[in-house]
Scaffold this motif. Structure first.
Motif, PDB file in Angstrom:
ATOM      1  N   ASP A   1      27.583  -8.200 -17.284  1.00  0.00           N
ATOM      2  CA  ASP A   1      28.159  -8.608 -16.343  1.00  0.00           C
ATOM      3  C   ASP A   1      29.037  -7.638 -16.100  1.00  0.00           C
ATOM      4  N   ALA A   2      29.913  -7.317 -15.165  1.00  0.00           N
ATOM      5  CA  ALA A   2      30.272  -6.567 -14.520  1.00  0.00           C
ATOM      6  C   ALA A   2      31.817  -6.664 -15.643  1.00  0.00           C
ATOM      7  N   ARG A   3      31.962  -7.490 -16.594  1.00  0.00           N
ATOM      8  CA  ARG A   3      33.719  -7.584 -17.310  1.00  0.00           C
ATOM      9  C   ARG A   3      33.780  -7.279 -18.377  1.00  0.00           C
ATOM     10  N   ARG A   4      31.846  -7.034 -18.530  1.00  0.00           N
ATOM     11  CA  ARG A   4      31.439  -6.016 -19.905  1.00  0.00           C
ATOM     12  C   ARG A   4      32.056  -4.467 -19.955  1.00  0.00           C
ATOM     13  N   THR A   5      33.223  -4.057 -19.950  1.00  0.00           N
ATOM     14  CA  THR A   5      33.566  -2.492 -19.705  1.00  0.00           C
ATOM     15  C   THR A   5      32.711  -2.399 -20.629  1.00  0.00           C
ATOM     16  N   ASP A   6      33.337  -2.594 -21.989  1.00  0.00           N
ATOM     17  CA  ASP A   6      33.451  -1.670 -22.773  1.00  0.00           C
ATOM     18  C   ASP A   6      31.802  -1.519 -22.699  1.00  0.00           C
ATOM     19  N   ALA A   7      30.599  -2.426 -22.644  1.00  0.00           N
ATOM     20  CA  ALA A   7      29.429  -2.461 -22.518  1.00  0.00           C
ATOM     21  C   ALA A   7      28.586  -1.601 -21.798  1.00  0.00           C
ATOM     22  N   GLN A   8      28.887  -1.808 -20.270  1.00  0.00           N
ATOM     23  CA  GLN A   8      29.398  -0.255 -19.415  1.00  0.00           C
ATOM     24  C   GLN A   8      29.458   1.269 -19.831  1.00  0.00           C
ATOM     25  N   LYS A   9      30.351   0.999 -20.601  1.00  0.00           N
ATOM     26  CA  LYS A   9      31.084   2.721 -21.254  1.00  0.00           C
ATOM     27  C   LYS A   9      29.197   2.596 -21.848  1.00  0.00           C
ATOM     28  N   PHE A  10      28.862   2.139 -23.179  1.00  0.00           N
ATOM     29  CA  PHE A  10      27.989   2.214 -24.422  1.00  0.00           C
ATOM     30  C   PHE A  10      27.318   2.769 -23.276  1.00  0.00           C
ATOM     31  N   TYR A  11      26.188   1.989 -22.556  1.00  0.00           N
ATOM     32  CA  TYR A  11      25.402   2.238 -22.322  1.00  0.00           C
ATOM     33  C   TYR A  11      25.468   3.590 -21.063  1.00  0.00           C
ATOM     34  N   SER A  12      26.142   3.850 -20.911  1.00  0.00           N
ATOM     35  CA  SER A  12      26.443   4.905 -19.797  1.00  0.00           C
ATOM     36  C   SER A  12      26.157   5.735 -20.577  1.00  0.00           C
ATOM     37  N   ALA A  13      26.726   5.798 -22.460  1.00  0.00           N
ATOM     38  CA  ALA A  13      26.623   7.172 -23.294  1.00  0.00           C
ATOM     39  C   ALA A  13      25.243   7.444 -23.586  1.00  0.00           C
ATOM     40  N   LEU A  14      24.153   6.453 -23.613  1.00  0.00           N
ATOM     41  CA  LEU A  14      23.454   6.113 -24.160  1.00  0.00           C
ATOM     42  C   LEU A  14      22.181   6.902 -22.552  1.00  0.00           C
ATOM     43  N   GLY A  15      22.853   7.349 -21.818  1.00  0.00           N
ATOM     44  CA  GLY A  15      21.948   7.704 -20.495  1.00  0.00           C
ATOM     45  C   GLY A  15      21.793   7.182 -19.522  1.00  0.00           C
ATOM     46  N   PHE A  16      22.215   6.005 -19.840  1.00  0.00           N
ATOM     47  CA  PHE A  16      22.335   5.058 -18.427  1.00  0.00           C
ATOM     48  C   PHE A  16      23.043   4.742 -17.254  1.00  0.00           C
ATOM     49  N   HIS A  17      22.374   5.047 -15.991  1.00  0.00           N
ATOM     50  CA  HIS A  17      23.113   4.883 -15.090  1.00  0.00           C
ATOM     51  C   HIS A  17      23.242   3.795 -14.048  1.00  0.00           C
ATOM     52  N   ALA A  18      24.388   3.991 -13.337  1.00  0.00           N
ATOM     53  CA  ALA A  18      24.752   2.670 -12.676  1.00  0.00           C
ATOM     54  C   ALA A  18      24.403   2.772 -11.302  1.00  0.00           C
ATOM     55  N   SER A  19      22.714   3.045 -11.066  1.00  0.00           N
ATOM     56  CA  SER A  19      21.673   3.724  -9.387  1.00  0.00           C
ATOM     57  C   SER A  19      21.873   2.205  -8.372  1.00  0.00           C
ATOM     58  N   HIS A  20      22.259   1.140  -9.060  1.00  0.00           N
ATOM     59  CA  HIS A  20      21.904  -0.155  -8.383  1.00  0.00           C
ATOM     60  C   HIS A  20      23.117  -1.422  -8.053  1.00  0.00           C
ATOM     61  N   VAL A  21      22.995  -1.408  -7.108  1.00  0.00           N
ATOM     62  CA  VAL A  21      24.186  -2.779  -7.178  1.00  0.00           C
ATOM     63  C   VAL A  21      23.096  -4.787  -7.748  1.00  0.00           C
TER      64      VAL A  21
END
Length: 166
Positions: free
Chosen positions: A139-159
């Motif tokens: 969810d776009a509101r889960r900013t902490d989750a987004q940081k967590f996934y980025s730290a694992l190597g995930f990247h926001a490649s799609h909308v």
């Protein structure tokens, strides 16, 4: 099918965590984890008895194959969960991908590395099953989750986009 065998395995980790496929008797603990945050509280119903829709969904996932809820437990208590689904596809030269959903860690166990252990487990299982990529949405509101996934190597490649049907 090899992917079903991989998803059915119970795995043990150094931090005294066991990750295993969820059974119907785990549904109450899974729903409790899903509602353990402000967004989840608006989406799930933890009632006694549980709504039949949860049991039906678990049975459908099991029958489908390549689709499982994994639970993480320590000392016999479920403290984390996530869903992994293997998706066969035509695109990318017939690549199979893994989709991860419903990642939750009990509020009492956050900050201890459990989320990282669960995600690495799901990624390892996906690789072992021959998946060429792992995808997830948050969810776009889960900013902490987004940081967590980025730290694992995930990247926001799609909308990501969704259409609510209910």
């Amino acid at each position: 099918m090899q992917s079903d065998t991989i998803l059915a395995e119970t795995r043990h980790y150094d931090n005294d965590v066991t990750i295993r496929p969820a059974g119907e008797d785990d549904l109450r603990a899974i729903i409790a984890l899903l509602i353990d945050d402000p967004l989840g509280k608006t989406r799930e119903r933890l009632e006694d008895p549980l709504p039949r829709s949860y049991v039906d969904a678990h049975r459908a996932m099991t029958a489908q194959g390549g689709n499982v809820y994994l639970v993480a437990e320590r000392a016999g208590t479920v403290i984390g969960c996530l869903q992994v689904t293997f998706i066969a596809g035509i695109s990318r030269e017939g690549m199979t991908r893994a989709n991860i959903e419903g990642v939750r860690v009990a509020s009492s166990a956050r900050g201890l590395g459990l989320g990282k252990t669960m995600m690495r487990d799901a990624i390892d299982r996906s690789r072992e099953a021959g998946c060429g990529l792992v995808q997830l949405t948050t969810d776009a509101r889960r900013t902490d989750a987004q940081k967590f996934y980025s730290a694992l190597g995930f990247h926001a490649s799609h909308v990501g986009m969704k259409l609510d049907l209910k």
